[in-house]
Structure formats: structure tokens, C-alpha cells
Design an enzyme around this catalytic site. Structure first.
Site, PDB file in Angstrom:
ATOM      1  N   CYS A   1       0.825  -1.206   0.000  1.00 29.64           N
ATOM      2  CA  CYS A   1       0.000   0.000   0.000  1.00 29.64           C
ATOM      3  C   CYS A   1       0.867   1.268   0.000  1.00 29.64           C
ATOM      4  O   CYS A   1       1.440   1.610  -1.018  1.00 29.64           O
ATOM      5  CB  CYS A   1      -1.005  -0.046   1.145  1.00 29.64           C
ATOM      6  SG  CYS A   1      -2.445   0.992   0.811  1.00 29.64           S
TER       7      CYS A   1
ATOM      8  N   HIS B   1      -3.543  -5.212   0.634  1.00 27.33           N
ATOM      9  CA  HIS B   1      -2.943  -5.692   1.887  1.00 27.33           C
ATOM     10  C   HIS B   1      -3.002  -7.218   1.955  1.00 27.33           C
ATOM     11  O   HIS B   1      -3.956  -7.775   2.494  1.00 27.33           O
ATOM     12  CB  HIS B   1      -3.690  -5.105   3.087  1.00 27.33           C
ATOM     13  CG  HIS B   1      -3.484  -3.641   3.259  1.00 27.33           C
ATOM     14  ND1 HIS B   1      -2.487  -3.118   4.039  1.00 27.33           N
ATOM     15  CD2 HIS B   1      -4.131  -2.581   2.724  1.00 27.33           C
ATOM     16  CE1 HIS B   1      -2.530  -1.797   3.992  1.00 27.33           C
ATOM     17  NE2 HIS B   1      -3.522  -1.442   3.196  1.00 27.33           N
TER      18      HIS B   1
ATOM     19  N   GLU C   1      -1.459  -9.138   3.838  1.00 30.16           N
ATOM     20  CA  GLU C   1      -1.310  -9.666   5.205  1.00 30.16           C
ATOM     21  C   GLU C   1      -2.643 -10.064   5.832  1.00 30.16           C
ATOM     22  O   GLU C   1      -2.682 -10.881   6.748  1.00 30.16           O
ATOM     23  CB  GLU C   1      -0.579  -8.646   6.100  1.00 30.16           C
ATOM     24  CG  GLU C   1      -1.349  -7.372   6.465  1.00 30.16           C
ATOM     25  CD  GLU C   1      -1.216  -6.239   5.449  1.00 30.16           C
ATOM     26  OE1 GLU C   1      -0.909  -6.530   4.270  1.00 30.16           O
ATOM     27  OE2 GLU C   1      -1.424  -5.070   5.825  1.00 30.16           O
TER      28      GLU C   1
HETATM   29  N1  GLN Z   1      -1.965   6.675   2.674  1.00 26.92           N
HETATM   30  C1  GLN Z   1      -2.144   5.885   1.482  1.00 26.92           C
HETATM   31  C2  GLN Z   1      -3.513   6.077   0.871  1.00 26.92           C
HETATM   32  O1  GLN Z   1      -4.412   6.531   1.533  1.00 26.92           O
HETATM   33  C3  GLN Z   1      -1.872   4.419   1.756  1.00 26.92           C
HETATM   34  C4  GLN Z   1      -2.822   3.803   2.712  1.00 26.92           C
HETATM   35  C5  GLN Z   1      -2.295   2.511   3.309  1.00 26.92           C
HETATM   36  O2  GLN Z   1      -1.110   2.256   3.292  1.00 26.92           O
HETATM   37  N2  GLN Z   1      -3.181   1.712   3.868  1.00 26.92           N
HETATM   38  O3  GLN Z   1      -3.724   5.732  -0.263  1.00 26.92           O
END
Ligand code: GLN
Length: 536
Positions: free
Chosen positions: A381, A507, A509
Site C-alpha cells: 500500500c 494488503h 497480510e
Molecule cells: N496513505 C495511502 C492512501 O491513503 C496508503 C494507505 C495505506 O497504506 N493503507 O492511499
């Protein structure tokens, strides 16, 4: 017919009610039962999505896109239960639906009160996950008995128990048996008091689970049974596990917890096979090798903030028969040329998700190090955003390349706001959340690891890869290897000329289990082992 287990906690918080609930789920599933599992959190936030990881630890995202408590991660890792937005209710969520109904006029003419309206809503939340194919619902109540804010939940449980009948509801109470060094004794009084507190509310626990650091003598167990009015064989001891949380189902099995629960509900035992969990613990106990992976983040001092990441890395280790050692690296420390020293000797690097400017520079430095030193790398992310920015700055030579999250007027927005996010100002539950499909191209590292063309992965973000720069990146070797099925949204990028460099928008995980490691974590650990072998 669905039956219900309610798990409460006494004496102190952080006793591991979530883990215990999850482990009970594992054991019940081993008897062929279908379970549903949920958590009630007594705080007023509608969900933990707006809380800082410092406050609350990781925000766990369900398939349907709910931002939930990290205990739900344990539920998914330990069981096959389907989790959804109905698996986590807070006081705020309960109140907001009652208030919405009041405004709609559903209670017209009535005074809306904690009892019966809030307690009825809580009971509905329990019934909502009890579909006809569910044998047993496990509901965990966050907080500690005696807290003002958990009272409505406990009152709702009492009523629910009364309505369903004693044979269909089982109350499990977790408490602490503190050890006093000065007198060299385990103390049972706090447990007696917290059971007394429950009884005042009208709940008589059927099973006590006593958390302790030391072995508990038979006399102490007898005393707890007598004074807490719980049969001796229903007082369980949960001594701190030495090796791993995945020992917990085995520990409870040894004491016959599942048998006792089945007896209470009048259900026959199934095979009770937990061989796969025994294998997990064996593999953790005597791994064949070891690797060290650096986790470069902003909340590094608190393990709860990246809970699922650490667990998934451990799963990747189990799948490779290796112990994964974590090197927790504070991103901010890497900004000015510190990466070489802080990351020297690691076998793999992981940059997890995150928000905001703080630490970004250090994450970029870590990624540069991993890319140039050919160290296996997984970016997740915000970790993918950082990887894209790093590549733009250092390979494409666009020094000002940035994410509009950090610099809204950058002239090179390689990461930019998703179209669907334009104009949204509410902070709660408004990100792109939950599972979306991703199509993976042939001849990529991800395709090799997944062995699949189509996968479903969970998201939680507002910003994305900016397609305007896609050709430029690809020409220089940062390949887009995963996209949304229509090709419009970039989901995975990989550095072509690198042994293992994968960064994903989603994600992974959240979908890893000890008995079934996520392919990307298994792959990262595998590649890190190879690198280590190569170096040695
Ligand atoms: N801050 C980034 C976004 O909002 C990544 C979010 C995250 O890593 N969950 O896109």
C-alpha cells in the site's frame, strides 16, 4: 439450532480474550462445527478506522470492507469463519443505528433508552450473525467487567442468555491470576472480585479461564472453583505460551476445553483433528533455517500496529520451515544516508502501509537500498507508493516526483487521489475498502508466487498509481504486473531486473493464515532465504 458463547474479561484489559476466543473457534471447528465470531467494543468511535495505530493498533479490514478491531485478524487466522461488518460492533455503531431509527420515527411517541432500545440493538447484532447454518456464535466483549461503558453489553448478554435458556448459552470469563514476587504466591482475590462483579449484573460464568505467568497449584484452582461457584473441572489455566500464540489451541485442548463446551451444549464430538496446528507449532519449535527481515515503518515500537504483517511473515516462515527474525526499523532514522547501516545484513525488506508525510523519506531510502542491493522487497500500500516514488526519483530521474497525499501541488504526481475519492471530506469508512479482484500478468514474480491469474485482495487507500506515467516506468523496468480486471487501476508493480521486488496496492497480510501462508509472504521469505544462502 444456533448456540452462543460469550467471552468476557475481568481484572485487567489486554488479557488475550481475542486470542482465546479465536482458539476456542479452532477447537470447535475441529469437531466439524460451523462457527461465527464477533467482537463488541465499548468505545464510542463508530469503528477504529479513525484511530491512530498508537491508540488502537492495526485496523483490520474485512472482505466486505469494514474497518475493524485487530482481534478480527486473530479470528480469521485461527478459524474459517466468514467475517463481515457484522463481526465488529462498537458503542458508537450501536448508538448510531438506534439514533438513525429514532430520527426516522421508528420509535414515534416513545422515550428511547439504554434499556430496552440499546440492549435490544445489541441483541440484534448477535442474532444477525446467527444464520441457520451456524452451529455456534462466539461473541467477545471488549473491555473489562466493571467498566461503566461495557454495562449495556453485559446487560444485553444477560437478557440474551435468559431468553435462549441456560443450555444454549455459555459464559466464559477470562481473568488474571497475578503473581506476587514478595510473597511468592499466585493471588486469586482479583478473580473472585471480578466474578462477583459479573454476578451483580446477573451473569454466572460457566467457565473461567485464568491467565497467569506461573504454574498454578491445585489448591489455588480449588479455591477459585469454590469461591467463584464454578465446577473445578471448568476452571482452566492459560499460562503464557512460550513459543507462539499458535500454541493456544493445543493448550486448551490438553485441558479438555472443547469437550466441556460440547458437553454443555449437548453436542456430540467430531474428529477433533488439529494435526495441522500441531505441525505449525512443531515447525515454529524446530525450524530448519533462519532469516532476518527488516520492517521499516512509522509505528515500529508497537507490535500491535503491524500485527497482521508480523503474523504473515511468521506464516511465510512456517511455509519455508524457517524462523523469521524481525528487524524493526524506524523509518525516520533512515532519512539521511542511514539505510546502509540500519539495513546492513538483512535478508529481506518490507515496507508496510501508512499515512502522511512523516517517515516517507526514510521508507524511500530503505527501498532504494533494497532495489540497489538486490535484497528481496515487499511493499504494501503506502509501501508501494513509496516504491513508485523511489523509482521515479532515482531511476527516471524525476526528483520532484511525489504522492499528492504528501505534496498536493507536486508537478510530478506519480501517486494521486483515486477519482472516486475526489470531493470526499468525511474521514470514517470513506477510503477504497475491502476485497477487489486483481488480474496478474504472465511471467511475473507475483504470478509465479500465486500460481493464479485472478486473485481477490483487500484494500484500504485513497491514493493510487498515476497511469499517466505508466509507459515511462515500464520503459525503465518498473513493470505493472497486476491491475484491476479492466486494466485501469494498478494493483502490483515489480522491478524487472531484481531477484524479488514486489509492491502491491492491496494488503496481502489480511489473508494469511499459519496453516496457509499468503503466497507473497511465502515468496518473500523464500527469496530472502535464497539470498542468505547465496551470500553465505
Ligand atoms: N496513505 C495511502 C492512501 O491513503 C496508503 C494507505 C495505506 O497504506 N493503507 O492511499
Amino acid at each position: 439450532m444456533t448456540q452462543y458463547i460469550f467471552v468476557t474479561g475481568g481484572v485487567v484489559s489486554s488479557l488475550g480474550k481475542g486470542l482465546t476466543s479465536a482458539a476456542i473457534g479452532t477447537l470447535l471447528e475441529s469437531h466439524g462445527l460451523k462457527i461465527a465470531i464477533q467482537k463488541f467494543d465499548p468505545y464510542i468511535n463508530v469503528d477504529p478506522g479513525t484511530m491512530s495505530p498508537f491508540q488502537h493498533g492495526e485496523v483490520y479490514v474485512t472482505r466486505d470492507g469494514a474497518e475493524t478491531d485487530l482481534d478480527l485478524g486473530h479470528y480469521e487466522r485461527f478459524t474459517n469463519a466468514d467475517l463481515s461488518r457484522h463481526s465488529n460492533y462498537t458503542t458508537g455503531k450501536v448508538y448510531s443505528s438506534v439514533i438513525q431509527r429514532e430520527r426516522r420515527g421508528d420509535y414515534l411517541g416513545k422515550t428511547v433508552q439504554v434499556i430496552p432500545h440499546i440492549t435490544d440493538e445489541i441483541k440484534d447484532c448477535i442474532s444477525r450473525i446467527a444464520s441457520s447454518d451456524i452451529d455456534i456464535v462466539i461473541s467477545e466483549i471488549g473491555g473489562t467487567v466493571g467498566d461503566i461503558e461495557s454495562l449495556p453489553f453485559l446487560e444485553a448478554l444477560r437478557q440474551f442468555g435468559h431468553e435462549q435458556g441456560r443450555d444454549n448459552v455459555l459464559f466464559i470469563h477470562l481473568t488474571l491470576l497475578p503473581y506476587l514476587k514478595a510473597s511468592g504466591e499466585i493471588k486469586t482475590k482479583p478473580t473472585q472480585h471480578s466474578v462477583g462483579k459479573l454476578r451483580e449484573i446477573g451473569i454466572l460464568p460457566d467457565i473461567l479461564v485464568c491467565r497467569t505467568e506461573k504454574d498454578v497449584e491445585v489448591e489455588a484452582q480449588d479455591k477459585i472453583a469454590l469461591f467463584c461457584n464454578v465446577p473445578r473441572e471448568l476452571v482452566f489455566i492459560e499460562k503464557d505460551v512460550e513459543l507462539s500464540i499458535y500454541e493456544l489451541p493445543l493448550l486448551l485442548r490438553q485441558q479438555g476445553m472443547d469437550q466441556k463446551i460440547l458437553e454443555h451444549f449437548g453436542r456430540p464430538a467430531g474428529s477433533g483433528n488439529i494435526d495441522r496446528w500441531i505441525e505449525v507449532v512443531d515447525s515454529l519449535r524446530s525450524p530448519r533455517s533462519e532469516v532476518e527481515i527488516a520492517i521499516v515503518g512509522k509505528y515500529i515500537e508497537l507490535t500491535d500496529s503491524y500485527k497482521s504483517i508480523y503474523e504473515a511473515l511468521t506464516h511465510g516462515g512456517i511455509a519455508n520451515n524457517a524462523r523469521v527474525r524481525f528487524r524493526r526499523v524506524q523509518a525516520e532514522d533512515l532519512a539521511d544516508g542511514g539505510a546502509e547501516i540500519a539495513l546492513g545484513g538483512v535478508d529481506g525488506v518490507l515496507v508496510p502501509g501508512g499515512f502522511g508525510e512523516r517517515g516517507l523519506e526514510g521508507k524511500i531510502a530503505a527501498i532504494k537500498y533494497a532495489r540497489e542491493s538486490r535484497t528481496p522487497f515487499l511493499g504494501i500500500c503506502y509501501g508501494m507508493h513509496a516504491a513508485v516514488i523511489e523509482f521515479a526519483q532515482n531511476v527516471l530521474g524525476i526528483e520532484e516526483a511525489n504522492s499528492t497525499e504528501v505534496c498536493s501541488d507536486t508537478s510530478y504526481p506519480v501517486i494521486a487521489l483515486l477519482d472516486e475519492q475526489e470531493g470526499i471530506s468525511d474521514k470514517g469508512g470513506t477510503m477504497r475498502l475491502g476485497a477487489y479482484p486483481c488480474t496478474i500478468t504472465l511471467n511475473s514474480t507475483s504470478r509465479k508466487e500465486y500460481g493464479l491469474e485472478k486473485v481477490d485482495e483487500r484494500h484500504r487507500h485513497r491514493y493510487e498509481f498515476n497511469n499517466d506515467y505508466r509507459d515511462q516506468f515500464e520503459a525503465k523496468g518498473l513493470k505493472v504486473t497486476g491491475t484491476s480486471p479492466d486494466g485501469s487501476l494498478v494493483e502490483i508493480v515489480e522491478v524487472e531486473d531484481h531477484p524479488w521486488f514486489v509492491a502491491c496496492q492491496f494488503h496481502p497480510e489480511f489473508q494469511s493464515k499459519p496453516i496457509d501462508a499468503h503466497p507473497l509472504f511465502k515468496g518473500l521469505v523464500g527469496a530472502s532465504l535464497e539470498r542468505k544462502a547465496h551470500r553465505e
